[in-house]
Design a protein around this motif. Structure first.
Motif, PDB file in Angstrom:
ATOM      1  N   ILE A 141     -30.601  15.334  -2.264  1.00 58.44           N
ATOM      2  CA  ILE A 141     -29.703  15.954  -1.290  1.00 58.44           C
ATOM      3  C   ILE A 141     -29.995  17.438  -1.159  1.00 58.44           C
ATOM      4  CG2 ILE A 141     -27.297  16.473  -0.716  1.00 58.44           C
ATOM      5  CD1 ILE A 141     -26.530  13.782  -1.697  1.00 58.44           C
ATOM      6  N   SER A 142     -30.250  18.126  -2.286  1.00 57.64           N
ATOM      7  CA  SER A 142     -30.457  19.563  -2.128  1.00 57.64           C
ATOM      8  C   SER A 142     -31.748  19.869  -1.380  1.00 57.64           C
ATOM      9  CB  SER A 142     -30.358  20.314  -3.458  1.00 57.64           C
ATOM     10  OG  SER A 142     -31.107  19.719  -4.456  1.00 57.64           O
ATOM     11  N   SER A 143     -32.771  19.027  -1.537  1.00 57.48           N
ATOM     12  CA  SER A 143     -33.978  19.329  -0.766  1.00 57.48           C
ATOM     13  C   SER A 143     -33.752  19.011   0.708  1.00 57.48           C
ATOM     14  CB  SER A 143     -35.199  18.595  -1.329  1.00 57.48           C
ATOM     15  OG  SER A 143     -35.213  17.271  -0.877  1.00 57.48           O
ATOM     16  N   GLU A 144     -32.955  17.978   0.962  1.00 57.20           N
ATOM     17  CA  GLU A 144     -32.714  17.626   2.359  1.00 57.20           C
ATOM     18  C   GLU A 144     -31.714  18.553   3.045  1.00 57.20           C
ATOM     19  OE1 GLU A 144     -33.687  12.890   2.552  1.00 57.20           O
ATOM     20  OE2 GLU A 144     -32.027  13.556   1.313  1.00 57.20           O
TER      21      GLU A 144
ATOM     22  N   ASN B 188     -26.654  12.600   9.226  1.00 58.94           N
ATOM     23  CA  ASN B 188     -28.108  12.462   9.202  1.00 58.94           C
ATOM     24  C   ASN B 188     -28.621  11.728   7.971  1.00 58.94           C
ATOM     25  OD1 ASN B 188     -28.020  13.915  11.582  1.00 58.94           O
ATOM     26  ND2 ASN B 188     -28.294  15.873  10.521  1.00 58.94           N
ATOM     27  N   LEU B 189     -28.101  12.117   6.801  1.00 57.88           N
ATOM     28  CA  LEU B 189     -28.612  11.467   5.584  1.00 57.88           C
ATOM     29  C   LEU B 189     -27.911  10.143   5.312  1.00 57.88           C
ATOM     30  CD1 LEU B 189     -28.728  14.607   3.227  1.00 57.88           C
ATOM     31  CD2 LEU B 189     -30.496  13.766   4.780  1.00 57.88           C
ATOM     32  N   LYS B 190     -26.700  10.008   5.835  1.00 57.38           N
ATOM     33  CA  LYS B 190     -25.881   8.814   5.579  1.00 57.38           C
ATOM     34  C   LYS B 190     -25.653   8.606   4.082  1.00 57.38           C
ATOM     35  CE  LYS B 190     -25.684   7.735   9.935  1.00 57.38           C
ATOM     36  NZ  LYS B 190     -26.800   7.268  10.738  1.00 57.38           N
ATOM     37  N   LYS B 191     -25.632   9.699   3.346  1.00 53.66           N
ATOM     38  CA  LYS B 191     -25.146   9.631   1.961  1.00 53.66           C
ATOM     39  C   LYS B 191     -24.535  10.989   1.662  1.00 53.66           C
ATOM     40  CE  LYS B 191     -29.620  10.566  -0.096  1.00 53.66           C
ATOM     41  NZ  LYS B 191     -30.810  10.089   0.503  1.00 53.66           N
ATOM     42  N   VAL B 192     -23.464  10.950   0.882  1.00 53.15           N
ATOM     43  CA  VAL B 192     -22.639  12.153   0.836  1.00 53.15           C
ATOM     44  C   VAL B 192     -22.090  12.454  -0.563  1.00 53.15           C
ATOM     45  CG1 VAL B 192     -20.647  10.818   1.634  1.00 53.15           C
ATOM     46  CG2 VAL B 192     -20.676  13.275   2.000  1.00 53.15           C
ATOM     47  N   HIS B 193     -22.095  13.719  -0.889  1.00 53.75           N
ATOM     48  CA  HIS B 193     -21.464  14.281  -2.089  1.00 53.75           C
ATOM     49  C   HIS B 193     -19.969  13.996  -1.931  1.00 53.75           C
ATOM     50  CE1 HIS B 193     -19.566  17.689  -4.271  1.00 53.75           C
ATOM     51  NE2 HIS B 193     -20.704  17.920  -4.879  1.00 53.75           N
ATOM     52  N   ALA B 194     -19.497  12.928  -2.588  1.00 52.06           N
ATOM     53  CA  ALA B 194     -18.157  12.445  -2.262  1.00 52.06           C
ATOM     54  C   ALA B 194     -17.071  13.004  -3.181  1.00 52.06           C
ATOM     55  CB  ALA B 194     -18.141  10.920  -2.281  1.00 52.06           C
ATOM     56  N   ASP B 195     -17.305  14.166  -3.705  1.00 49.87           N
ATOM     57  CA  ASP B 195     -16.349  14.723  -4.662  1.00 49.87           C
ATOM     58  C   ASP B 195     -16.038  16.175  -4.327  1.00 49.87           C
ATOM     59  OD1 ASP B 195     -14.744  14.914  -6.885  1.00 49.87           O
ATOM     60  OD2 ASP B 195     -16.373  14.964  -8.333  1.00 49.87           O
TER      61      ASP B 195
END
Ligand SMILES: Nc1ncnc2c1ncn2[C@@H]1O[C@H](COP(=O)(O)OP(=O)(O)OP(=O)(O)O)[C@@H](O)[C@H]1O
Ligand SMILES: [Mg+2]
Lengths: 439, 221
Positions: free
Chosen positions: A211-214, A276-283
Motif C-alpha cells: 500500500i505504501s508504494s502504491e 483504485n487499489l480496492k484494498k484499504v487500511h481499515a483501521d
C-alpha cells in the motif's frame, strides 16, 4: 420479555452507537474508533440515573474477563463513550492492563527465537522498556546505522487465543449490541479472520509495503520503510516516525490551512485505496496516524487491511451516487447482493428496509455529493445520529430476526466512520474527490 | 602419563554412552529399560561397569536434569545484560532460557513425565539434586533482591521464598509439558504472568504495612 425490555432500555445507547446501529448491523460490530476508549469511556457529566447499575456491573464483569484479542473486539464493537459509570472506569482500565508490558527477558528471548541474537546484538541502541503499548504488542525504539527505528513486538500467545477469546466476547457482544445470535455469528467469522491476520506480522509488512508504494505519489503522506532482516511473524522493525499523534497535534492549535492539508491527505489516501487499489487500511483510529513537521501525515499500522470484492464495491458505491437513477429492478438486485434484504423478508419488510437503507446511504454519501465538504459541520453528524435514533427505536428493526448488510460492509463502514470521525476531529474541509463514474 | 589421559577420556565417554543410551532407549521404546542388566547388555557393557558411573536409572535421570540446569546457567551468564538485570528479571531470564534447554529434551521428558503428569503430585526423587542446585541459585537472587529492596524481608515467610520459587519452576515445567501452542508461546505467557505475580507478592506491599500495623496494635495493648 419484560426482562429483555428492561435490559435493552437500561443499556445506554450513545450517539455514536446509535449511528452505527443504523448503518447496518455490521457497523455495530465493526465501526469503532474508540479503541482506546477505556480511559475516556466515561463521560463525567453523565447522569447516574441513565445507567442501571446492575447492568453496569454485569457488563463490567464480562469486560473484565476480556484480554488480548477479546479486548480488541470489545473495543472495536463498543461505539460508546458513555458506557460505564465512573466507578467502573478504574476497574476497566485495570482489566485492560491485565496484560502488563513484556519483561525485558522475554523481549530478549523473543529476539533469540526469531533471529538467534539479542536486541543489543542487532541494534546500536535499544530501549529496555517499551515506548508505547498497543493492544496486542509493544513498541520499542532502537537505532542502527544512525537511523531511528520502531520495533513492534507481539505478546506471546495472542494469535493462539484469538478464537477462544472471541467465544469469551460473545455474551458481551450479544448484550451490549442488542444483537441476536444469528446476527452476531454472521460477523464473527469476518472479525475472527481479520484478527488472525492482525497477529501475522509478516503479512502486515507485506501489505504495508504494497500500500505504501502504491500510495507513494499522494502529496503530504509519509510511510515508514520496513526492514525484513529484523522482522518476523512476531516482530516488525520499521523507521521511527517522528511527530505528534493527531490529538496532541490539535492541541498545538494548528491553522485551518494545516488542518485542511492533513485532512486532504487523509481523504486522498482513502480515495486511492478504495477506488483504485480496492484494498484499504481499515483501521482509521487516531493512534495509527502521526503528524510530522510541515503538516505531513505519517501512516503506521497496516494490521487491518480489507480487500474489497469487486461486486461488493459496485453495489455499495452505486448507492452512494448522488442521483439514484437506477431502475427499481437493479436497485433491488443491489440491496439483495449487499444482503440488506433477503428472500426471507416479507414484501412489507422489503419495502421498509429498502427505504431505510436508501435514506441512510444517501446521508452517509453526502460528502460525495459535493465537490468540497466541511467536516467541521457538526450538523451533518447530528443528522446521522438522529436518523440512527429513529431507526433503532423502530419496531421493524427490533422485530427483524436477520442480520442485515454483508460482512464486507462491516469493515467498509468501519473505515468510513473512522475517516469521517477523524476529519470531524480535525475540523477539516476537503475536496471530496470521487471516481468518474460516481460523479 | 599417556595412558592416564586416554583412560580419562574413555571414562568420560562411558558416562556419556550410558546417558545417551538411556535417552535413546526411552525415546525409542517410550519407557525406561526393564533392568540395569538388560540395559548394560544392550550397550555391550557389564552390569558392574554401569555402576561405576550411575547407581540406578534414577541417577541417570538426575544427571539429565543437572545437565539442563548447568547449560541454562552458562547460557544466561554469557548474556551481557544479565548482570544488569533486577532480581525479577534474572528469574524470568532463567525460566525463559531453561524452557529452551528443556525443549531440546522434550520427547524424552514427555515420555517420562508426560503421561499422568497431572497426578505427579509429589516430586519425583530424581529431581532433588536439581532442586538443591536451583535453590542455591534462587537464594542468590533473593539475597540480591533483598539488598535492593525489591524483595521484602518478612519474619518466617521470607525464609521460604526459595521454596516458593522452586514451586514456580515446577509449575512452569508441568505447564510446558501440556503446552500445545506454537513455539510454546503460552508457556512464555505463563512464565511472565506467574513471575510477575510472585515478585509482586514478595515485594514490599500493603501486606507489610498491615503486619507493621498489627504489630503496633498488639504491642501497644
Ligand atoms: N513507526 C513508528 N514510529 C513512531 N511511533 C510508532 C511507530 N509505530 C508504532 N508507533 C507507536 O506505537 C503505537 C502502537 O503501534 P501500532 O498502532 O502499530 O500497534 P498495534 O498493535 O497495531 O495497536 P492497535 O491495534 O492498538 O492500534 C502507535 O500509536 C505509535 O504511538
Ligand atoms: Mg495501532
Amino acid at each position: 420479555m419484560a426482562e429483555k425490555l428492561r435490559e435493552q432500555q437500561a443499556i445506554p445507547v450513545s450517539k455514536v452507537q446509535r449511528a452505527a446501529k443504523f448503518i447496518s448491523t455490521g457497523a455495530k460490530v465493526g465501526g469503532n474508533y474508540v479503541k482506546h476508549y477505556a480511559k475516556k469511556m466515561v463521560n463525567p457529566s453523565m447522569d447516574k440515573e441513565e445507567l442501571h447499575s446492575n447492568n453496569a456491573s454485569d457488563i463490567y464483569n464480562s469486560l473484565s474477563e476480556l484480554k488480548g484479542s477479546a479486548l480488541k473486539v470489545a473495543q472495536m464493537m463498543s461505539m460508546d463513550k458513555n458506557l460505564l459509570p465512573r466507578a467502573y472506569q478504574d476497574k476497566f482500565t485495570m482489566a485492560q492492563y491485565s496484560a502488563p508490558p513484556l519483561s525485558y527477558p522475554l523481549v530478549v528471548k523473543t529476539f533469540q527465537k526469531h533471529f538467534g541474537k539479542t536486541p543489543e546484538g542487532i541494534f546500536e541502541s535499544f530501549t529496555r522498556s517499551a515506548i508505547n503499548a498497543a493492544s496486542i504488542g509493544q513498541v520499542h525504539q532502537a537505532t542502527k546505522d544512525g537511523k531511528k527505528l520502531a520495533v513492534k513486538i507481539q505478546y506471546p500467545g495472542v494469535a493462539d487465543s484469538v478464537s477462544s477469546d472471541l467465544k469469551l466476547v460473545r455474551p458481551f457482544a450479544l448484550r451490549l449490541l442488542n444483537m441476536n445470535e444469528r446476527e452476531l455469528d454472521h460477523y464473527m467469522a469476518e472479525v475472527e479472520e481479520k484478527l488472525l491476520e492482525e497477529t501475522d506480522y509478516v503479512l502486515e509488512i507485506e501489505r504495508s509495503r504494497e500500500i505504501s508504494s502504491e500510495c507513494g505519489h499522494i502529496p503530504n503522506l509519509k510511510f515508514p520503510i520496513y526492514y525484513d532482516e529484523y522482522s518476523s511473524d512476531r516482530i516488525i522493525t520499521m523507521d521511527w516516525i517522528d511527530g505528534k499523534h493527531l490529538k496532541e497535534w490539535l492541541e498545538t492549535n494548528p491553522s485551518q490551512k494545516s488542518k485542511n492539508q492533513i485532512g486532504q491527505a487523509l481523504w486522498d489516501f482513502y480515495h486511492h485505496q478504495v477506488h483504485n487499489l480496492k484494498k484499504v487500511h481499515a483501521d482509521p483510529h487516531p493512534g495509527n496516524f502521526i503528524v510530522q513537521e510541515g503538516d505531513q501525515l505519517g501512516i503506521i499500522d497496516f494490521g487491518c487491511v480489507k480487500v474489497i470484492p469487486e461486486d461488493f464495491y459496485e453495489g455499495y458505491f452505486a448507492l452512494i451516487k448522488k442521483d439514484l437513477l437506477i431502475k427499481e429492478e437493479e436497485l433491488n438486485q443491489i440491496f439483495y447482493n449487499l444482503e440488506f434484504i433477503s428472500d426471507k423478508d416479507t414484501a412489507e419488510e422489503q419495502v421498509y428496509f429498502k427505504g431505510v437503507f436508501k435514506e441512510m446511504i444517501s446521508l452517509l454519501g453526502k460528502p460525495f455529493h459535493v465537490d468540497r465538504f466541511d467536516f467541521a459541520d457538526d450538523g451533518f453528524f447530528e443528522r446521522i445520529f438522529q436518523l440512527g435514533d429513529r431507526i433503532s427505536n423502530d419496531k421493524m428493526f427490533k422485530k427483524s430476526r436477520q442480520a442485515r448488510g454483508s460482512r464486507h460492509g462491516l469493515y467498509i463502514n468501519r473505515t468510513y466512520f473512522g475517516l469521517y470521525n477523524l476529519l470531524n476531529q480535525l475540523q477539516a474541509e476537503v475536496d471530496t474527490t470521487k471516481p468518474e463514474w460516481l460523479k | 602419563m599417556e595412558s592416564a589421559t586416554t583412560k580419562k577420556t574413555a571414562k568420560k565417554d562411558f558416562r556419556k554412552l550410558i546417558l545417551e543410551g538411556y535417552k535413546n532407549h526411552v525415546l525409542e521404546h517410550g519407557t525406561a529399560p526393564k533392568s540395569v542388566f538388560k540395559f548394560a547388555k544392550d550397550l555391550k557393557m557389564k552390569e558392574e561397569e554401569f555402576y561405576a558411573y550411575f547407581t540406578s536409572f534414577d541417577s541417570i535421570k538426575s544427571a539429565v536434569w543437572i545437565q539442563i540446569y548447568e547449560d541454562t546457567i552458562s547460557q544466561i551468564e554469557s548474556q551481557e545484560v544479565f548482570k544488569e538485570y533486577s532480581a525479577r528479571e534474572k528469574f524470568l531470564s532463567f525460566l525463559f532460557t531453561w524452557i529452551e534447554e528443556l525443549k531440546k529434551n522434550r520427547s524424552f521428558l514427555l515420555s517420562i513425565y508426560g503421561e499422568g503428569s497431572k497426578g505427579m503430585l509429589s516430586l519425583p526423587k530424581e529431581i532433588s539434586d536439581f532442586k538443591d542446585k536451583f535453590k542455591d541459585f534462587a537464594n542468590e537472587i533473593i539475597l540480591e533482591g533483598k539488598e535492593t529492596e525489591e524483595i521484602a524481608t518478612r519474619p518466617i515467610i521470607s525464609d521460604r521464598y526459595d521454596e516458593a520459587m522452586w514451586l514456580q519452576v515446577w509449575f512452569v515445567f508441568k505447564y510446558w509439558l501440556d503446552d500445545r501452542s506454537p513455539r510454546f508461546e503460552k508457556t512464555d505467557a505463563a512464565i511472565e504472568k506467574s513471575v510477575n505475580l510472585a515478585f509482586d507478592l514478595m515485594g514490599k506491599s500493603a501486606l507489610d504495612s498491615f503486619l507493621d500495623f498489627a504489630k503496633f496494635i498488639y504491642q501497644s495493648k
